[in-house]
Design an enzyme around this catalytic site. Structure first.
Site, mmCIF file in Angstrom:
data_model
loop_
_atom_site.group_PDB
_atom_site.id
_atom_site.type_symbol
_atom_site.label_atom_id
_atom_site.label_comp_id
_atom_site.label_asym_id
_atom_site.label_seq_id
_atom_site.Cartn_x
_atom_site.Cartn_y
_atom_site.Cartn_z
ATOM 1 N N GLU A 108 0.810 -1.224 0.000
ATOM 2 C CA GLU A 108 0.000 0.000 0.000
ATOM 3 C C GLU A 108 0.840 1.270 0.000
ATOM 4 O O GLU A 108 0.420 2.297 -0.523
ATOM 5 C CB GLU A 108 -0.974 0.015 1.179
ATOM 6 C CG GLU A 108 -2.146 -0.967 1.040
ATOM 7 C CD GLU A 108 -1.859 -2.332 1.642
ATOM 8 O OE1 GLU A 108 -0.690 -2.602 1.989
ATOM 9 O OE2 GLU A 108 -2.803 -3.130 1.779
ATOM 10 N N PHE A 119 -11.279 -6.488 14.896
ATOM 11 C CA PHE A 119 -10.237 -7.011 14.009
ATOM 12 C C PHE A 119 -9.993 -6.025 12.864
ATOM 13 O O PHE A 119 -10.926 -5.606 12.191
ATOM 14 C CB PHE A 119 -10.664 -8.376 13.456
ATOM 15 C CG PHE A 119 -9.668 -8.948 12.475
ATOM 16 C CD1 PHE A 119 -8.386 -9.290 12.894
ATOM 17 C CD2 PHE A 119 -10.007 -9.115 11.135
ATOM 18 C CE1 PHE A 119 -7.471 -9.796 11.991
ATOM 19 C CE2 PHE A 119 -9.094 -9.633 10.231
ATOM 20 C CZ PHE A 119 -7.820 -9.966 10.664
ATOM 21 N N GLN A 120 -8.761 -5.640 12.694
ATOM 22 C CA GLN A 120 -8.335 -4.709 11.644
ATOM 23 C C GLN A 120 -9.009 -3.350 11.739
ATOM 24 O O GLN A 120 -9.242 -2.688 10.733
ATOM 25 C CB GLN A 120 -8.518 -5.331 10.255
ATOM 26 C CG GLN A 120 -7.605 -6.539 10.076
ATOM 27 C CD GLN A 120 -7.465 -6.994 8.642
ATOM 28 O OE1 GLN A 120 -8.342 -6.799 7.835
ATOM 29 N NE2 GLN A 120 -6.339 -7.618 8.338
ATOM 30 N N LYS A 166 -17.770 -0.636 6.561
ATOM 31 C CA LYS A 166 -18.289 -1.690 5.686
ATOM 32 C C LYS A 166 -19.807 -1.647 5.554
ATOM 33 O O LYS A 166 -20.347 -1.852 4.470
ATOM 34 C CB LYS A 166 -17.836 -3.052 6.222
ATOM 35 C CG LYS A 166 -18.172 -4.216 5.291
ATOM 36 C CD LYS A 166 -17.457 -5.475 5.740
ATOM 37 C CE LYS A 166 -18.007 -6.717 5.055
ATOM 38 N NZ LYS A 166 -17.596 -6.841 3.655
ATOM 39 N N MET A 217 23.921 9.098 0.596
ATOM 40 C CA MET A 217 23.712 10.440 1.118
ATOM 41 C C MET A 217 24.129 10.531 2.592
ATOM 42 O O MET A 217 24.689 11.530 3.032
ATOM 43 C CB MET A 217 22.235 10.803 0.962
ATOM 44 C CG MET A 217 21.949 12.256 1.158
ATOM 45 S SD MET A 217 22.902 13.215 -0.012
ATOM 46 C CE MET A 217 21.675 14.364 -0.542
HETATM 47 C C1 LIG Z 1 12.345 6.110 4.342
HETATM 48 C C2 LIG Z 1 13.635 6.802 4.559
HETATM 49 N N1 LIG Z 1 14.528 6.328 5.455
HETATM 50 C C3 LIG Z 1 15.703 6.962 5.659
HETATM 51 C C4 LIG Z 1 16.017 8.087 4.984
HETATM 52 C C5 LIG Z 1 17.338 8.797 5.228
HETATM 53 N N2 LIG Z 1 18.164 8.780 4.002
HETATM 54 C C6 LIG Z 1 18.196 9.815 3.133
HETATM 55 S S1 LIG Z 1 19.134 9.513 1.791
HETATM 56 C C7 LIG Z 1 19.577 7.996 2.381
HETATM 57 C C8 LIG Z 1 20.502 7.109 1.597
HETATM 58 C C9 LIG Z 1 19.947 6.724 0.286
HETATM 59 O O1 LIG Z 1 20.725 5.679 -0.240
HETATM 60 P P1 LIG Z 1 20.517 5.165 -1.703
HETATM 61 O O2 LIG Z 1 19.076 4.940 -1.968
HETATM 62 O O3 LIG Z 1 21.410 4.026 -1.932
HETATM 63 O O4 LIG Z 1 20.919 6.420 -2.580
HETATM 64 P P2 LIG Z 1 22.340 7.167 -2.685
HETATM 65 O O5 LIG Z 1 22.321 8.273 -1.666
HETATM 66 O O6 LIG Z 1 23.391 6.162 -2.439
HETATM 67 O O7 LIG Z 1 22.325 7.720 -4.069
HETATM 68 C C10 LIG Z 1 18.969 7.748 3.615
HETATM 69 C C11 LIG Z 1 19.179 6.530 4.396
HETATM 70 C C12 LIG Z 1 15.044 8.578 4.074
HETATM 71 N N3 LIG Z 1 15.219 9.694 3.378
HETATM 72 N N4 LIG Z 1 13.897 7.907 3.870
#
Ligand SMILES: Cc1ncc(C[n+]2csc(CCOP(=O)(O)OP(=O)(O)O)c2C)c(N)n1
Lengths: 169, 562
Positions: free
Chosen positions: B52, B114-115, B164, B471
């Protein structure tokens, strides 16, 4: 940071109170009191809200409230003449007869045409019922606490309405 | 009087009257009646996702590629809670969307049935409006309200929770054309006095600058922006959500500003004397340290939501208005200004620090991949996930007219990209869709490959595979003494899971691995020929950095450049 007042007309529906109060917590606005009740229109409620905020934050709060679909109207009460009262009950315990007399005297002095009375009494206990301004209630509480050992306080939030005669404040 | 109909029939009738031709759905016990009704309905395509959360991102991609209000249908409880991240994403990027959640029957609400979950309560702060239909007779009115609220003013998600029993109860067949909502009056006009004030300010400026955000795109005001900027000779910088609202080849366009903005653009913000901002809410990624933001400028802020104005940045001239209307009015009296000197200064800054990356030590340079995309896909819609690759895409991918840039700006949701790309392709199947994603974010919703292959959409997945959460690792590299805790996605012996080529094979989808610069364009060309999904596994060095960078909480002018 000043204390400010807002009156809010909202849809009288499940969840609206939670949405309004949720705004204050979600955005870390310092909500002081919030009271709510229905108006002459069954499907509209009116809230009286007080917050402590600086000018910029307060403007934001008003805008954010205005942006809510369920909020019909926001009135800033800070700058207009209003009448405002707060309900307060104070139970004073452990009184001898001297104490009781003093309690009645206090009620009499604070009373402004029925706004403070002792509405119930027992062996060593009296119950104050007050509808004063929030500040006046604060003073009364301070006095009761300084004079008597055991004071129990129940306060409602404030309710405010725009004044008819413009000189009122 | 027309005959009464069931709630489930009214639901379908409402969708039809709203002109909905596609909905994104995942079934469950509390919506089986509506699902059954959809089976009997022609003219509404029902897209089944695999999760979802992804479903909501698919709907977002669809909305962003078409401009239409997207519709999501899920069951109660876990179906509903799984949508929350997607809803938050849609909220922060102002995506018009109506999410329908099934709910347990009225008499069970509040009983921990439930749910059962209080999904309206849970999403209160990330929806424009949310409601549980408690009375069959209100259903038509509330659905109409939902569509109205989601798509007008500053758009956003609306959640309508339908128990529902309401779905099977008979009642009025009426679906209103319009609902009067007494507390909801989106701005349709503009205060001409304020606009003139803004204009005078600009006209007297020596170093005027326009900052354009996603609001310009939502308002469909790209042409008006170009006209206004061109008439007045004012340079334009954009936010990430605003990328693409100004043609990149315009001599007045100076690129994105903000945390990973161009040197010249961030300098321009720092040095301008009037900043005309439109359709942006001054997110901290744009402003850097607030107290030092545009320190020499008087600021004009045009936004459709008055609540967005003076929230972060205190402005000198607030204008509450739709971006298109405001720009149209401004263009009526805009006159050319002499900004030659200022434009020269900007050029000199661009020369001083042009936007370019050093060649990578290993693997493929991200800039080379982006330039390859520019070359092979000059007309595609570009979708990104979240991370370094997203920033490289905003820096190096050049958008031409008619290209959308679909990215998660406000919430920065990893896992957004792939499903959003699928949704974009569903919404606009004639257009190529190029996804720029990271190996971290891709793995958050890669199960949607099944959705994509099953329904046959066409997406080129450019996986920037640096085997790390790049990042965050970049922050560790720059600010945490290279202590790479939990950002390395490979095993201790260096092996990496999955092997994306083998994984793709399981879905019978085309996959190519590219390990050097020479492979970039041929791989992209092959992907272009291939209808359907192509996954290109670009091997990228984990040490490549996104620069310039403004460290969180420092002024925009203080950029890390190497
Ligand atoms: C759901 C979620 N969890 C954690 C983060 C924190 N976060 C931002 S960028 C990143 C790394 C992304 O890694 P990747 O998808 O491999 O892309 P890259 O930066 O290596 O290009 C993280 C963990 C986020 N933005 N979203």
């Amino acid at each position: 940071m000043k204390n400010r007042w807002i009156a809010l007309y909202v849809e009288n529906q499940v969840g609206v109170l939670a949405k309004v109060s949720g705004l204050f917590s979600a955005k870390s606005y310092n909500l002081q009191t919030l009271t709510v009740g229905t108006t002459e229109q069954e499907d509209v409620s009116r809230m009286t809200i007080s917050v402590k905020a600086d000018d910029v934050t307060f403007e934001q709060i008003k805008k954010q409230l205005n942006a809510m679909v369920e909020v019909i109207k926001v009135i800033d009460l800070t700058t207009i003449p209003i009448h405002m009262k707060e309900i307060l009950y104070a139970t004073v315990h452990g009184l001898d007869s001297v104490g009781k007399t003093e309690a009645f005297q206090i009620a009499e002095v604070f009373d402004r045409g029925g706004s403070v009375k002792i509405c119930d009494i027992g062996g060593d206990t009296v119950l104050f019922e007050c509808t004063l301004t929030e500040n006046k209630n604060n003073e009364l509480i301070a006095l009761l606490k300084s004079r008597f050992k055991k004071v129990q306080i129940v306060r409602g939030g404030a309710v405010a309405v725009e004044a008819i005669s413009r000189s009122n404040r | 009087m027309a005959l009464n109909i069931t709630g489930r029939k009214l639901f379908v009738k409402a969708l039809k009257e709203e002109g909905v031709d596609t909905i994104f759905a995942y079934p469950g016990g509390m919506i089986t009646d509506i699902v059954d009704e959809l089976y009997k309905t022609e003219g509404i395509r029902v897209v089944l996702g695999r999760h979802e959360q992804a479903l909501v991102h698919e709907a977002e991609g669809y909305a962003r590629a078409t401009g239409k209000t997207a519709v999501v249908l899920v069951t109660s409880g876990p179906g509903a809670t799984n949508t929350i991240t997607g809803i938050a994403d849609a909220y922060y990027d102002s995506i018009p969307m109506v999410i329908f959640t099934g709910q347990v029957p009225l008499h069970l609400i509040g009983n921990d049935a439930f749910q059962e979950v209080d999904i309206v309560g849970m999403t209160r702060s990330i929806t424009k409006f949310g409601v549980t239909v408690r009375n069959r007779e209100d259903m038509g009115k509330l659905i109409k309200m939902g569509f109205q609220v989601a798509s007008t003013g500053k758009p956003g998600p609306v959640l309508i929770d339908i128990p529902k029993d309401i779905q099977v109860t008979s009642g009025s067949p009426e679906y209103p054309d319009h609902v009067d909502i007494r507390g909801y009056h989106p701005n349709e006009n503009v205060h001409i006095g304020q606009l003139k004030k803004a204009y005078r300010l600009l006209k007297n400026a020596k170093r005027p600058l326009i900052l354009a955000g996603g609001g310009v795109r939502i308002a469909g005001a790209q042409k008006n922006l170009l006209e206004f900027a061109t008439k007045m000779n004012i340079p334009v910088t954009t936010t990430i959500m605003g990328k693409g609202v100004m043609p990149e080849d315009s001599p007045l366009y100076i690129g994105n500003c903000g945390m990973h903005g161009r040197f010249a653009a961030n300098k321009a913000v720092t040095e301008c004397d009037v900043l005309f901002s439109i359709g942006t809410r001054f997110n901290d990624r744009i402003t850097g340290e607030l107290d030092e933001f545009a320190p020499k400028a008087q600021i004009v802020h045009v936004d459709i939501a008055s609540a967005s104005i003076s929230r972060n940045v205190v402005v000198d001239v607030p204008v509450t208005a739709d971006a298109k209307i405001a720009l149209e009015r401004l263009c009526e009296y805009a006159e050319a200004m002499d900004t030659k000197k200022w434009l020269c200064e900007l050029k000199a800054w661009e020369k001083e620090h042009p936007l370019t990356m050093p060649k990578s030590k290993v693997g493929v340079c991200p800039q080379t991949i982006c330039e390859g995309i520019n070359e092979v896909f000059p007309k595609a819609n570009i979708v990104t996930d979240v991370g370094q690759h997203q920033m490289w895409a905003t820096q190096f991918i050049k958008l031409n007219e008619g290209q959308e840039f679909i990215t998660s700006g406000g919430l920065g949701t990893m896992g957004f990209g792939f499903p959003a790309a699928i949704g974009a392709s569903i919404g606009n199947p004639k257009k190529d869709v190029v996804l720029v994603t990271g190996d971290g974010g891709f793995q958050m919703n890669m199960q949607e490959m099944a959705t994509a292959m099953t329904i046959g959409v066409s997406v080129v997945i450019c996986l920037f595979n640096n085997s790390t959460l790049g990042m965050v690792r970049q922050m560790q590299q720059l600010f945490y003494g290279k202590r790479y805790e939990i950002t390395d996605l490979s095993a201790e012996d260096g092996s990496y899971y999955p092997d994306f080529l083998k994984w793709a094979e399981g879905y019978q989808c085309k996959a190519i691995r590219v390990t050097d610069a020479d492979g970039v364009v041929p791989a992209l060309k092959e992907a272009k020929k291939n209808k359907g999904i192509t996954l290109i596994d670009f091997i990228v060095s984990p040490d490549d950095l996104v620069l310039p960078m403004v460290k969180s909480g420092t002024p925009l002018g203080d950029m890390i450049l190497k």
